[in-house]
Write an enzyme that holds these catalytic residues in place. Structure first.
Site, mmCIF file in Angstrom:
data_model
loop_
_atom_site.group_PDB
_atom_site.id
_atom_site.type_symbol
_atom_site.label_atom_id
_atom_site.label_comp_id
_atom_site.label_asym_id
_atom_site.label_seq_id
_atom_site.Cartn_x
_atom_site.Cartn_y
_atom_site.Cartn_z
ATOM 1 N N GLU A 50 0.991 -1.133 0.049
ATOM 2 C CA GLU A 50 -0.015 0.070 0.006
ATOM 3 C C GLU A 50 0.893 1.297 0.001
ATOM 4 O O GLU A 50 0.466 2.292 -0.577
ATOM 5 C CB GLU A 50 -0.951 -0.129 1.215
ATOM 6 C CG GLU A 50 -2.170 -0.945 1.097
ATOM 7 C CD GLU A 50 -1.825 -2.165 1.188
ATOM 8 O OE1 GLU A 50 -0.693 -2.561 1.639
ATOM 9 O OE2 GLU A 50 -2.906 -3.060 1.195
ATOM 10 N N HIS B 221 -11.555 -5.148 8.124
ATOM 11 C CA HIS B 221 -11.716 -4.892 6.712
ATOM 12 C C HIS B 221 -13.052 -4.034 6.525
ATOM 13 O O HIS B 221 -13.371 -3.440 5.401
ATOM 14 C CB HIS B 221 -12.208 -6.268 5.928
ATOM 15 C CG HIS B 221 -11.058 -7.039 5.310
ATOM 16 N ND1 HIS B 221 -10.220 -7.902 6.439
ATOM 17 C CD2 HIS B 221 -10.617 -7.435 4.437
ATOM 18 C CE1 HIS B 221 -9.585 -8.710 5.869
ATOM 19 N NE2 HIS B 221 -9.576 -8.370 4.514
#
Lengths: 325, 320
Positions: free
Chosen positions: A62, A131
């Protein structure tokens, strides 16, 4: 007007902007491939249409994905990068918070950073708190980021197109449950200006300010209350930064009552900012104390009954509205 | 290879300029109220920046860090606008927004100085990606310290750069200390360049106090990057004469160690090499020293005489 899901509408926006402008490219984990090459999801088919030069499936990195966007944007490209789930924003956040947001200012205005970070967000699919964790208030708290969180398919398309054309960094939160929700979407050139809220339902008695998936909850509550003669106005912020303060104030001055509704947790949530704007500038219009309806201050739990408990529902909103009428 | 005379003299000029620029800063930052904020210097390790940047072309881009002065001066930064920015003046290269730690000069291919340790490599990946995407002739160089190689972002960036064969050179300016930590306290490897093997890219160790070695190594890596063969990690072994910042009393750096490295002064080394090869007369060397002194003194005068920004200018260059 054609009916599209939000996933299809976002796909159309990406396709149109990539066709229009060769400097637009996509990057992210699994972008356009594997489980994401699903016709209901935003990057489906784009690899086939535009090839691997412009649709880059990246390693699980990321920080590198977000840094790629920062560096490429400085060079004049228009990166649209994807963070697979909202909690992974933390892994990309140095690049977004310390660099995308600050480098134009630090350069004294010499450089611009026309980049979009798409972040898949929201609870409701049972994956739990690593999540599902809506962090739009974090992004909004960083000067130098525009923050968008659409609720309808049409707005999603129009705002994503505007975000890609914007010369500054935009964080674009997409609720994954809405990917499958259909709505009318204008074909072709459909641009929604960044920074404009939208009255999705005009009403007389109380203002509900909300955004993203909670718009549906607001409608459900409004329909229920309409049967009792209570007329709810629903204002969809669509953009958190820049915030359309004028639209919030106009609505509250009309109805005299305010409930702010969001899925994110309560403490430090963006409802606090909306409330403060109203208290500072429209206190005299309020006929009752304002209320917040939000997720509780807990991580999003995994088990279905626990997750349902977490997500604000129409019943809670109806109760909050009744409490100030 | 024989380095051309002009290149040798250019490197000597920038070594002397970087040294004098920072010697001036060392003195100025001790005067109360003169220079705001931290003062972080590259004194003693100038050969890394000078040798690397001397091997670049105007279209090449550098992404630098908090020890940036030699990198930026060699890339062509006007000492006046750098000094004014360091003073916090409106005439500075970033209108007083960046200070010494975030100097940004996109007009000379130095768009980003990041002081977040390890943040440079992902941004360099993006900059190099743009060069590859548009098939441009330029490459990108990213300077990091040895401490930055402990950050995850460094590893993510090297992996992606190698995977996509990006035209980028990662330069580790190993000055032996990460903050107050000696190298053996933050990693068990002796050569940072060894990390390159994990990403299947060449890792090269070079004497970072020898601008000529840095220059020739940089030329090779640049050619590789420009030919589409991908990135290189170059570790330049050098030493930080000053503390992490000027407020650091350097209690952890043995005095003998500092003295030993001072004897390897990169500026003196280049001057001796240039003289030994007969590339400059004693008279011309004096003239070069005088030119450098003039540049530094003019920069200080410009900064001193420039106005501070008006407070409301804090709200300029804002869009959200």
């Amino acid at each position: 007007m054609p009916q599209l899901t939000m996933g299809q509408a976002l796909n159309q926006a990406l396709k149109e902007e990539m066709t229009r402008d060769d400097t637009v490219f996509l990057a992210g984990e699994g972008v356009g491939v594997s489980i994401h090459d699903n016709p209901m999801l935003p990057t489906a088919g784009l690899l086939k249409d535009f090839g691997p030069r412009r649709v880059r499936d990246t390693p699980v990195s990321e920080a590198a994905i977000a840094g790629l966007a920062v560096g490429a944007a400085e060079a004049g490209l228009k990166p649209v990068v994807e963070i697979m789930f909202n909690p992974f924003f933390t892994l990309a956040s140095d690049m977004i918070v310390n660099h995308a947001a600050k480098l134009r200012y630090l350069s004294g205005g010499k450089s611009t950073f026309p980049l979009v970070v798409r972040i898949k967000s929201g609870a409701g699919f049972g994956a739990g708190c690593q999540h599902s964790h809506n962090l739009e208030a974090w992004a909004a708290h960083c000067p130098g980021l525009k923050v968008i969180m659409p609720a309808t398919a049409a707005d999603a398309k129009g705002l994503l197109k505007s975000a890609i054309r914007d010369p500054n960094p935009v964080v674009f939160f997409e609720d994954m449950m809405l990917y499958f929700a259909p709505g009318p979407v204008p074909e072709g050139e459909h641009l929604v200006p960044i920074g404009q809220a939208d009255v999705k339902r005009p009403g007389r008695d109380v203002t509900v300010v909300t955004w993203s998936r909670m718009l549906g909850v607001a409608f459900k509550a409004a329909e229920q209350l309409a049967g009792e003669g209570i007329d709810v106005e629903i204002l969809d912020l669509r953009t958190l930064v820049p915030l359309d303060r004028a639209a919030i104030l106009a609505s509250v001055r009309k109805t005299g009552r305010l409930v702010v509704l969001h899925e994110a947790t309560r403490t430090g949530g963006f409802a606090g900012e909306v409330a403060a704007v109203v208290m500072e500038q429209a206190f005299e219009s309020l006929k009752a104390p304002l209320r917040r309806v939000t997720g509780p201050d807990i991580p999003v739990p995994a088990s279905p009954p626990l997750e349902r408990f977490y997500i604000p529902d129409a019943e809670q909103l109806v109760k909050a509205i009744r409490g100030i009428l | 290879m024989t380095i051309p005379k002009d290149k040798m003299l250019e490197m000597l000029h920038f070594l002397m300029l970087s040294r004098r620029f920072e010697e001036a800063l060392t003195d100025l930052c001790r005067i109360e109220g003169k220079i705001p904020g931290m003062m972080i210097l590259c004194t003693g390790q100038e050969a890394v920046g000078v040798g690397m940047v001397a091997a670049l072309r105007p279209e090449d881009v550098i992404i630098t860090n908090h020890r940036s002065h030699a990198h930026l001066l060699t890339k062509g930064a006007d000492p006046k606008v750098l000094m004014a920015e360091i003073y916090g003046k409106r005439t500075g290269c970033n209108k007083g927004k960046s200070g010494t730690l975030h100097l940004a000069l996109p007009e000379i291919g130095a768009p980003c100085t990041s002081t977040v340790v390890g943040a440079g490599p992902p941004i360099a990946v993006g900059r190099a990606f743009a060069q590859q995407y548009r098939n441009e002739p330029g490459i990108t160089v990213c300077f990091v310290g040895d401490g930055a190689t402990g950050e995850g972002s460094f590893h993510e960036a090297l992996n992606l750069a190698s995977l996509w064969r990006l035209p980028v050179i990662f330069v580790c300016e190993n000055n032996r200390y990460a903050g107050a930590q000696r190298q053996e306290e933050h990693t068990r490897i002796e050569n940072i360049a060894d990390r390159a093997a994990g990403y299947r890219m060449p890792g090269v160790v070079v004497d970072g106090n020898d601008a000529m070695s840095v220059y020739t190594t940089a030329l090779d890596a640049r050619a590789r990057a420009a030919a589409g063969e991908g990135p290189t990690l170059i570790e330049c072994k050098t030493y930080r004469w000053r503390g992490h910042g000027e407020s650091d009393p350097q209690l952890y750096q043995p005095k003998e160690e500092i003295a030993a490295w001072r004897a390897l002064c990169p500026v003196a080394r280049m001057r001796d090499a240039v003289r030994a090869r007969g590339l400059i007369s004693a008279e011309d060397l004096k003239a070069m020293e005088a030119r450098v002194e003039t540049l530094v003194q003019e920069a200080i005068r410009f900064a001193e005489e420039s106005p501070y920004p008006e407070p409301h200018e804090a709200l300029e260059d804002v869009y959200a």
